[in-house]
Write a protein that holds these residues in place. Sequence first.
Motif, PDB file in Angstrom:
ATOM      1  N   MET A   1      37.005  46.459  29.336  1.00 33.51           N
ATOM      2  CA  MET A   1      36.277  47.521  30.001  1.00 33.51           C
ATOM      3  C   MET A   1      35.286  46.918  30.991  1.00 33.51           C
ATOM      4  O   MET A   1      34.089  46.905  30.773  1.00 33.51           O
ATOM      5  N   ALA A   2      35.827  46.438  32.051  1.00 34.16           N
ATOM      6  CA  ALA A   2      34.965  45.797  33.036  1.00 34.16           C
ATOM      7  C   ALA A   2      35.208  46.423  34.411  1.00 34.16           C
ATOM      8  O   ALA A   2      35.852  47.445  34.532  1.00 34.16           O
ATOM      9  N   ARG A   3      34.680  45.787  35.400  1.00 35.19           N
ATOM     10  CA  ARG A   3      34.789  46.324  36.762  1.00 35.19           C
ATOM     11  C   ARG A   3      36.227  46.420  37.249  1.00 35.19           C
ATOM     12  O   ARG A   3      36.562  47.318  37.995  1.00 35.19           O
ATOM     13  N   ASP A   5      38.959  46.999  35.505  1.00 31.78           N
ATOM     14  CA  ASP A   5      39.851  47.819  34.690  1.00 31.78           C
ATOM     15  C   ASP A   5      40.261  49.080  35.447  1.00 31.78           C
ATOM     16  O   ASP A   5      39.415  49.876  35.850  1.00 31.78           O
ATOM     17  N   LYS A   6      41.552  49.285  35.644  1.00 36.16           N
ATOM     18  CA  LYS A   6      42.050  50.401  36.450  1.00 36.16           C
ATOM     19  C   LYS A   6      41.789  51.762  35.810  1.00 36.16           C
ATOM     20  O   LYS A   6      41.737  52.757  36.502  1.00 36.16           O
ATOM     21  N   LYS A   7      41.674  51.803  34.485  1.00 29.99           N
ATOM     22  CA  LYS A   7      41.608  53.097  33.795  1.00 29.99           C
ATOM     23  C   LYS A   7      40.194  53.594  33.514  1.00 29.99           C
ATOM     24  O   LYS A   7      40.041  54.669  32.954  1.00 29.99           O
ATOM     25  N   THR A   8      39.171  52.843  33.908  1.00 25.05           N
ATOM     26  CA  THR A   8      37.796  53.274  33.645  1.00 25.05           C
ATOM     27  C   THR A   8      37.137  53.782  34.926  1.00 25.05           C
ATOM     28  O   THR A   8      37.565  53.477  36.037  1.00 25.05           O
ATOM     29  N   GLY A  11      35.863  50.920  37.003  1.00 27.48           N
ATOM     30  CA  GLY A  11      36.951  50.252  37.709  1.00 27.48           C
ATOM     31  C   GLY A  11      37.404  51.030  38.930  1.00 27.48           C
ATOM     32  O   GLY A  11      37.736  50.451  39.970  1.00 27.48           O
ATOM     33  N   LYS A  12      37.411  52.375  38.812  1.00 26.36           N
ATOM     34  CA  LYS A  12      37.791  53.214  39.951  1.00 26.36           C
ATOM     35  C   LYS A  12      36.761  53.088  41.075  1.00 26.36           C
ATOM     36  O   LYS A  12      37.106  53.024  42.245  1.00 26.36           O
ATOM     37  N   ARG A  15      37.247  49.724  42.808  1.00 24.81           N
ATOM     38  CA  ARG A  15      38.432  49.686  43.664  1.00 24.81           C
ATOM     39  C   ARG A  15      38.363  50.680  44.817  1.00 24.81           C
ATOM     40  O   ARG A  15      39.112  50.568  45.779  1.00 24.81           O
TER      41      ARG A  15
END
Length: 45
Positions: A1-3, A5-8, A11-12, A15
């Motif tokens: 669960m970091a920067r 991570d595509k699913k958090t 992360g969004k 990106r």
Amino acid sequence: MARGDKKTKRGKINRGTYGVKRPRIKKKVRAEDKINVDKDPTVKR
């Protein structure tokens, strides 16, 4: 669960994308735009 991570949400944000975790905020229509203040061509001044 970091920067990355595509699913958090974080992360969004990192990106610059959107998804279920980060929905887009829709712009509200102003009352002036609905009424068309000073835009009615039938009004003579």
